[in-house]
Design an enzyme around this catalytic site. Structure first.
Site, short mmCIF file in Angstrom:
data_model
loop_
_atom_site.label_atom_id
_atom_site.label_comp_id
_atom_site.label_asym_id
_atom_site.label_seq_id
_atom_site.Cartn_x
_atom_site.Cartn_y
_atom_site.Cartn_z
N GLN A 263 -2.64 -43.36 27.24
CA GLN A 263 -1.72 -44.16 28.05
C GLN A 263 -1.28 -43.37 29.28
O GLN A 263 -0.78 -42.25 29.16
CB GLN A 263 -0.48 -44.54 27.24
CG GLN A 263 0.39 -45.52 28.01
CD GLN A 263 1.74 -45.75 27.37
OE1 GLN A 263 2.55 -44.83 27.28
NE2 GLN A 263 1.98 -46.97 26.92
N CYS B 114 8.23 -47.95 29.95
CA CYS B 114 9.12 -46.83 29.64
C CYS B 114 10.45 -46.96 30.40
O CYS B 114 10.47 -47.10 31.63
CB CYS B 114 8.43 -45.50 29.99
SG CYS B 114 9.49 -44.10 29.63
N LYS C 262 0.91 -51.99 28.44
CA LYS C 262 2.03 -52.16 27.52
C LYS C 262 3.28 -52.38 28.37
O LYS C 262 3.57 -51.60 29.26
CB LYS C 262 2.19 -50.92 26.64
CG LYS C 262 3.33 -51.03 25.64
CD LYS C 262 3.15 -49.99 24.54
CE LYS C 262 4.32 -49.97 23.57
NZ LYS C 262 5.51 -49.35 24.15
N ASN D 288 5.33 -56.22 19.71
CA ASN D 288 5.96 -54.95 19.33
C ASN D 288 7.48 -55.08 19.43
O ASN D 288 8.01 -55.80 20.25
CB ASN D 288 5.43 -53.84 20.27
CG ASN D 288 6.24 -52.56 20.21
OD1 ASN D 288 6.84 -52.15 21.19
ND2 ASN D 288 6.28 -51.93 19.06
N MET E 245 4.67 -42.90 21.03
CA MET E 245 6.06 -42.42 21.11
C MET E 245 6.01 -40.96 21.56
O MET E 245 5.61 -40.08 20.78
CB MET E 245 6.76 -42.57 19.75
CG MET E 245 7.08 -44.01 19.40
SD MET E 245 7.99 -44.19 17.85
CE MET E 245 6.69 -43.97 16.64
C1 LIG Z 1 10.89 -41.50 20.90
C2 LIG Z 1 10.16 -42.63 21.55
C3 LIG Z 1 9.17 -42.36 22.48
C4 LIG Z 1 8.46 -43.42 23.09
N1 LIG Z 1 7.44 -43.12 23.97
C5 LIG Z 1 6.70 -44.14 24.48
C6 LIG Z 1 5.57 -43.87 25.30
O1 LIG Z 1 5.18 -42.73 25.55
N2 LIG Z 1 4.88 -44.95 25.80
C7 LIG Z 1 5.26 -46.24 25.52
O2 LIG Z 1 4.60 -47.18 25.98
N3 LIG Z 1 6.31 -46.51 24.74
C8 LIG Z 1 7.02 -45.50 24.20
N4 LIG Z 1 8.05 -45.78 23.35
C9 LIG Z 1 8.30 -47.20 22.97
C10 LIG Z 1 7.52 -47.56 21.70
O3 LIG Z 1 6.13 -47.49 21.91
C11 LIG Z 1 7.88 -49.00 21.23
O4 LIG Z 1 7.54 -49.89 22.25
C12 LIG Z 1 9.36 -49.15 20.91
O5 LIG Z 1 9.83 -48.07 20.14
C13 LIG Z 1 9.62 -50.47 20.16
O6 LIG Z 1 8.89 -50.54 18.97
P1 LIG Z 1 9.55 -50.20 17.53
O7 LIG Z 1 10.78 -51.06 17.40
O8 LIG Z 1 8.50 -50.55 16.53
O9 LIG Z 1 9.91 -48.75 17.55
C14 LIG Z 1 8.77 -44.76 22.76
C15 LIG Z 1 9.78 -45.02 21.82
C16 LIG Z 1 10.47 -43.98 21.22
C17 LIG Z 1 11.52 -44.31 20.19
#
Ligand SMILES: Cc1cc2nc3c(=O)[nH]c(=O)nc-3n(C[C@H](O)[C@H](O)[C@H](O)COP(=O)(O)O)c2cc1C
Length: 339
Positions: free
Chosen positions: A78, A108, A147, A208, A25
């Site tokens: 990543q 993303c 991912k 996820n 994240m």
């Molecule tokens: C603030 C934020 C930043 C994120 N940054 C990335 C990232 O850098 N790379 C990525 O693959 N996913 C990123 N994500 C997505 C998360 O890795 C994840 O796939 C998504 O939040 C769903 O999972 P969750 O419901 O458990 O949060 C981000 C999500 C959030 C909320």
């Protein structure tokens, strides 16, 4: 027969339990937070995404995302980008910097990223995805994972195509966020399509999206038959979730998670954040975590309305010191009640 990547992610041979990872994240999962999550039971964590453009490889932001935890977990970087040759060069660069697994961002939804044709924008161009994955796997001396999301939108589910490409080019593991790009973070994650994709491939797959409890973790693992789960937002302010899920899935893992232990851990997190960034930057990074910790610790985040105006780390720590005092008094009061 468990895939070697799962053994690498869990440190276990043979792997006899589902893997639990902390989701990348950006702006949240820096070394301070990843360290804590791994300490509390996450099998691995992924660094915040880093750029692949040559001019961005050495920026302070990219460099600050290359901190690896002290735990025996693989260093996973990543990368995000749109040009196969740049992604290949970035791969070589980040492996030299210590990456032991390269993860490719195909999910993303941020406009800034999609505007450059990267992240989930690539789901609209499967030839480009294949070219990028081929370029990266061709130069990589470490396993390459990816991912992704279910697809661009509900009319364009591309997960099965991505899985086939991944198999063709030698990707080692796929993580799927159960939403389309159009959904961003709205609605509920759909696990049925992830289950179908898992059934269609020998590749290890991590599910996820919206996993926020032991029950959800068990249900999602059961439904998709995936090799593991990845938890993101639900771990904010509640990294103990990894411990709770791990304990339930393993039935033997124990760690301390009393209110006092939790407060002490939150303080450690704030102190580490301040040490990493210093000054007001450290205070700002810590702020979002503090609000979440308070929500979980007190159930009443409004109790500390002025958190956002606190501008130094010591005062941030004082908030938790006050909480600690309250809990110590409660314990004392309980002690007095004991016959
Ligand atoms: C603030 C934020 C930043 C994120 N940054 C990335 C990232 O850098 N790379 C990525 O693959 N996913 C990123 N994500 C997505 C998360 O890795 C994840 O796939 C998504 O939040 C769903 O999972 P969750 O419901 O458990 O949060 C981000 C999500 C959030 C909320």
């Amino acid at each position: 027969m468990p895939h070697p990547i799962l053994e690498r992610l869990t440190g276990q041979h043979p792997v006899n339990r589902p893997v639990i990872g902390l989701a990348p994240m950006a702006g949240v999962t820096d070394i301070a937070f990843r360290q804590i999550c791994e300490q509390l039971g996450a099998d691995y964590s992924v660094c915040e995404m880093v750029a692949s453009k040559p001019e961005l490889l050495q920026t302070p932001k990219s460099q600050s995302r290359l901190h690896f935890t002290e735990h025996a977990t693989p260093n996973i970087i990543q990368i995000v980008g749109n040009q196969p040759d740049e992604m290949a060069m970035a791969t070589t660069h980040y492996i030299k910097q210590g990456a032991e697994i390269i993860d490719i961002n195909l999910g993303c939804p941020a406009k800034k990223v999609n505007g450059t044709g990267a992240g989930s924008a690539l789901l609209q161009s499967l030839d480009k995805v294949e070219a990028i994955l081929r370029a990266v796997t061709a130069v990589s001396t470490v396993p390459v994972t990816l991912k992704t999301r279910l697809g661009w939108d509900h009319d364009n589910y591309t997960l099965l195509d991505i899985v086939q490409i991944a198999e063709r080019v030698g990707i080692s593991l796929i993580t799927v966020h159960g939403r389309t790009r159009a959904c961003r973070f709205n609605g509920n994650a759909q696990y049925d399509l992830i289950g179908q994709a898992k059934a269609a491939t020998p590749l290890p797959m991590i599910v996820n999206g919206d996993i926020d409890s032991v029950e959800k973790a068990q249900q999602v693992l059961q439904q998709t038959q995936c090799d593991g789960i990845m938890v993101g937002r639900a771990s904010l302010g509640n990294p103990w979730l990894f411990h709770t899920i791990r304990r339930e899935l393993d039935c033997h893992f124990t760690a301390h998670d009393s209110a006092i232990d939790k407060i002490q851990l939150a303080c450690k997190h704030i102190a580490h954040t301040q040490q990493l960034y210093g000054g007001i930057t450290g205070v700002r990074y810590a702020r979002k975590h503090i609000q979440k910790y308070l929500q979980h610790l007190t159930g009443t985040p409004d109790l500390f309305k002025n958190i956002a105006s606190i501008d130094n780390a010591e005062a941030q720590l004082d908030v938790f010191a006050a909480l600690l005092d309250n809990h110590a008094n409660e314990d004392y009061a309980d002690g007095l009640k004991t016959p």
